[in-house]
Structures are given as structure tokens and as C-alpha cells.
Design a protein around this motif. Structure first.
Motif, PDB file in Angstrom:
ATOM      1  N   ASN A  29      80.290  18.258   4.277  1.00  0.00           N
ATOM      2  CA  ASN A  29      80.666  18.810   5.575  1.00  0.00           C
ATOM      3  C   ASN A  29      79.686  19.937   5.898  1.00  0.00           C
ATOM      4  O   ASN A  29      78.782  20.242   5.116  1.00  0.00           O
ATOM      5  CB  ASN A  29      82.124  19.278   5.601  1.00  0.00           C
ATOM      6  CG  ASN A  29      82.387  20.455   4.664  1.00  0.00           C
ATOM      7  OD1 ASN A  29      81.499  20.933   3.976  1.00  0.00           O
ATOM      8  ND2 ASN A  29      83.620  20.920   4.648  1.00  0.00           N
ATOM      9  N   THR A  30      79.841  20.564   7.045  1.00  0.00           N
ATOM     10  CA  THR A  30      78.865  21.565   7.468  1.00  0.00           C
ATOM     11  C   THR A  30      78.809  22.754   6.515  1.00  0.00           C
ATOM     12  O   THR A  30      77.723  23.235   6.174  1.00  0.00           O
ATOM     13  CB  THR A  30      79.188  22.044   8.891  1.00  0.00           C
ATOM     14  OG1 THR A  30      79.160  20.923   9.775  1.00  0.00           O
ATOM     15  CG2 THR A  30      78.159  23.063   9.364  1.00  0.00           C
ATOM     16  N   GLU A  31      79.968  23.223   6.065  1.00  0.00           N
ATOM     17  CA  GLU A  31      79.969  24.351   5.137  1.00  0.00           C
ATOM     18  C   GLU A  31      79.182  24.022   3.874  1.00  0.00           C
ATOM     19  O   GLU A  31      78.355  24.811   3.408  1.00  0.00           O
ATOM     20  CB  GLU A  31      81.401  24.730   4.757  1.00  0.00           C
ATOM     21  CG  GLU A  31      81.468  25.883   3.752  1.00  0.00           C
ATOM     22  CD  GLU A  31      82.869  26.157   3.241  1.00  0.00           C
ATOM     23  OE1 GLU A  31      83.280  27.327   3.255  1.00  0.00           O
ATOM     24  OE2 GLU A  31      83.548  25.194   2.825  1.00  0.00           O
ATOM     25  N   MET A  32      79.417  22.848   3.339  1.00  0.00           N
ATOM     26  CA  MET A  32      78.738  22.439   2.117  1.00  0.00           C
ATOM     27  C   MET A  32      77.239  22.318   2.343  1.00  0.00           C
ATOM     28  O   MET A  32      76.425  22.779   1.533  1.00  0.00           O
ATOM     29  CB  MET A  32      79.314  21.111   1.627  1.00  0.00           C
ATOM     30  CG  MET A  32      78.761  20.613   0.312  1.00  0.00           C
ATOM     31  SD  MET A  32      79.719  19.158  -0.186  1.00  0.00           S
ATOM     32  CE  MET A  32      78.754  18.576  -1.563  1.00  0.00           C
ATOM     33  N   GLN A  33      76.853  21.730   3.469  1.00  0.00           N
ATOM     34  CA  GLN A  33      75.429  21.570   3.767  1.00  0.00           C
ATOM     35  C   GLN A  33      74.742  22.922   3.937  1.00  0.00           C
ATOM     36  O   GLN A  33      73.611  23.119   3.476  1.00  0.00           O
ATOM     37  CB  GLN A  33      75.260  20.720   5.027  1.00  0.00           C
ATOM     38  CG  GLN A  33      75.646  19.257   4.861  1.00  0.00           C
ATOM     39  CD  GLN A  33      74.536  18.431   4.199  1.00  0.00           C
ATOM     40  OE1 GLN A  33      73.685  18.948   3.500  1.00  0.00           O
ATOM     41  NE2 GLN A  33      74.546  17.139   4.454  1.00  0.00           N
ATOM     42  N   GLU A  34      75.403  23.852   4.588  1.00  0.00           N
ATOM     43  CA  GLU A  34      74.798  25.172   4.777  1.00  0.00           C
ATOM     44  C   GLU A  34      74.676  25.911   3.449  1.00  0.00           C
ATOM     45  O   GLU A  34      73.682  26.621   3.216  1.00  0.00           O
ATOM     46  CB  GLU A  34      75.616  25.980   5.784  1.00  0.00           C
ATOM     47  CG  GLU A  34      75.475  25.443   7.206  1.00  0.00           C
ATOM     48  CD  GLU A  34      76.294  26.201   8.226  1.00  0.00           C
ATOM     49  OE1 GLU A  34      77.171  27.005   7.815  1.00  0.00           O
ATOM     50  OE2 GLU A  34      76.071  25.988   9.430  1.00  0.00           O
ATOM     51  N   GLU A  35      75.651  25.728   2.575  1.00  0.00           N
ATOM     52  CA  GLU A  35      75.556  26.347   1.260  1.00  0.00           C
ATOM     53  C   GLU A  35      74.440  25.703   0.433  1.00  0.00           C
ATOM     54  O   GLU A  35      73.737  26.400  -0.315  1.00  0.00           O
ATOM     55  CB  GLU A  35      76.901  26.240   0.537  1.00  0.00           C
ATOM     56  CG  GLU A  35      77.980  27.115   1.166  1.00  0.00           C
ATOM     57  CD  GLU A  35      79.294  27.087   0.403  1.00  0.00           C
ATOM     58  OE1 GLU A  35      79.374  26.405  -0.644  1.00  0.00           O
ATOM     59  OE2 GLU A  35      80.246  27.747   0.860  1.00  0.00           O
ATOM     60  N   ILE A  36      74.265  24.406   0.558  1.00  0.00           N
ATOM     61  CA  ILE A  36      73.158  23.735  -0.135  1.00  0.00           C
ATOM     62  C   ILE A  36      71.819  24.295   0.341  1.00  0.00           C
ATOM     63  O   ILE A  36      70.930  24.596  -0.465  1.00  0.00           O
ATOM     64  CB  ILE A  36      73.220  22.207   0.088  1.00  0.00           C
ATOM     65  CG1 ILE A  36      74.397  21.612  -0.684  1.00  0.00           C
ATOM     66  CG2 ILE A  36      71.910  21.537  -0.334  1.00  0.00           C
ATOM     67  CD1 ILE A  36      74.707  20.168  -0.329  1.00  0.00           C
TER      68      ILE A  36
END
Length: 262
Positions: A29-36
Motif C-alpha cells: 500500500n502507499t504507506e509501505m511503498q513510501e517506507e520502502i
């Protein structure tokens, strides 16, 4: 920064990035992608990193895009191209261009973009219960996250076409037989084997490893003469590295080398 959807550490030359949405099979999801992306920036800015280990928590490695994520549903319809441009493509590009080894431990199902992120890594281990599936065709989509580039190169056109059009699930054992991954291991041995591997790689001549990666990734696009020229240039640079000098000294002195990664 603090992370919620991933776990991330850098220690003893090893960066470890673990997908951490086990209740959603680690789907993006977006949160996960931004953290990556934030973790990738940390890796780029830390010269101590000599190897990256990518894996997932829970019973799945990564189920691809979380279709419940509102960010992929723009006011005028899904914004899949935006997600690819800003998250998936930079992620895959980083995995394939980091000038050090990237190891992936596939602990469960790797579906859609999750499968292709795994295939973008340099050395892939998979638990015997793990599987790979190009699920895009079931939604009227195409393999992304580098899938249409990676699949024909690792399994050939015929298998790539069938996997993409049929969406069949491929077991870890078959993935090893087909050359999709390096090794299939028993589930309870996966992380032990992955950790041993990255601990070994982090002590190797990292500069040379990066050159190996660069040369092999370029080989599918280059003609013979271009590849020979690239080998010449990279070998010349490698020969001027500290690690080459240390390797020769250790060999002649009959001792274990102490590589520094430069």
C-alpha cells in the motif's frame, strides 16, 4: 525514521528490509511503498552497506498491490501508472542497480508485483512451501514491476508468455528447476540459510561484486564486442581496487583475506 509497514536495520554491513503487513500477506500500500523508498534512501546514504536482504513476515512474502488501498483509486479511476512510476519502478531499479549483492528470501507466496520484486534480486532463496504467480491476467492487467523484462530472461519466452497469460502458480521447487531462483530450501531452514549467505557476501570484495552485477545485467542488451569492452573497463577498475590488492596478498601469504569493499 520509524517504520510501521516494514522492518529495517543496517548492521555489520548488512541492510535487512522485511515487509511487515502479514495480515495482508505483505501486499503493497502507499504507506509501505513510501517506507520502502525511505529505506532505500538510507541504504544509498550509508557507505557501510555491502549487502541487502529482502524478505517478508508471516506466511506470505508479498501478494502484490493491495487492491483495498484507496491511493490506487483516483477520482477518475485507478492510478496504477502513478504507483508504478513513483514506487514500483524505483524499487526494482534500485534492487538491480545497487553496486552490492541483493539477496531475497521468499518465505511464502510471491504474487503479482511481489513475484517480480523477488526476481529482480540477485540471489533468490525460497522456502519449499513458497510459490510464484503472475496474477495480473486475472485482473485484466499486464505483469509490471519489471515482469515483462525479467520473465523472458529468466525462463524464456514460451514459459514467460504462458505464466503471464494463464496465471499458474509455480512452486518453489519448479522455480528452482526453471532457473527462476537460485535455491529452494526447507521452510525451517530459509532464514538460517539466507542469513549465512548475506553474512558471507558482506565480507566479500563488494566492489567486484557490484561490477559482476553490472556486467551480467548489461549482457542481455549488448553485442559481443560491447560486452568485451565493458569487461575490459570494469576489470581495469577492479584491478585498481583495495580488495584486489588484498586478495592477491592474502593468496600469496596463504591467509584469509580481509576485504573492505572498495
Amino acid at each position: 525514521m520509524s517504520y510501521n509497514s516494514i522492518e529495517f536495520t543496517i548492521e555489520s554491513g548488512i541492510a535487512r528490509l522485511t515487509f511487515n503487513r502479514p495480515d495482508r500477506l505483505n501486499s503493497f500500500n502507499t504507506e509501505m511503498q513510501e517506507e520502502i523508498q525511505a529505506a532505500l534512501t538510507e541504504i544509498r546514504n550509508d557507505s557501510s552497506v555491502r549487502c541487502l536482504l529482502l524478505t517478508g513476515n508471516g506466511r506470505g512474502f508479498c501478494a502484490g498491490q493491495d487492491l483495498a488501498d484507496p491511493a490506487v483509486r483516483g477520482e477518475n479511476g485507478p492510478e496504477l501508472g502513478h504507483a508504478l512510476e513513483n514506487y514500483y519502478n524505483p524499487f526494482v531499479h534500485a534492487l538491480m542497480t545497487f553496486e552490492f549483492p541483493v539477496v531475497c528470501a521468499v518465505n511464502g507466496v510471491a504474487a503479482g508485483a511481489g513475484a517480480n520484486v523477488a526476481l529482480a534480486c540477485d540471489i533468490v532463496l525460497a522456502a519449499r512451501s513458497a510459490s510464484f504467480v503472475q496474477a495480473f491476467c486475472r485482473l485484466g492487467l499486464i505483469p509490471d514491476a519489471g515482469g515483462t523484462w525479467l520473465l523472458p530472461r529468466v525462463v524464456g519466452r514460451a514459459r514467460a508468455m504462458a505464466l503471464s497469460m494463464l496465471g499458474d502458480k509455480i512452486s518453489a521447487e519448479k522455480a528452482e528447476q526453471w532457473g527462476m531462483i537460485w535455491q529452494c530450501v526447507d521452510d525451517d531452514q530459509l532464514m538460517e540459510e539466507a542469513n549465512k549467505l548475506v553474512e558471507h557476501l558482506a565480507k566479500q570484495p563488494t566492489k567486484g561484486m557490484g561490477f559482476i552485477k553490472r556486467a551480467l545485467n548489461a549482457s542481455s542488451e549488448n553485442d559481443l564486442q560491447t560486452q568485451l569492452d565493458l569487461e575490459r573497463d570494469l576489470q581495469d577498475e577492479a584491478g585498481n581496487s583495495y580488495d584486489f590488492k588484498e586478495g592477491v596478498s592474502a593468496f600469496t601469504e596463504k591467509r584469509a583475506p580481509d576485504f573492505k569493499g572498495y
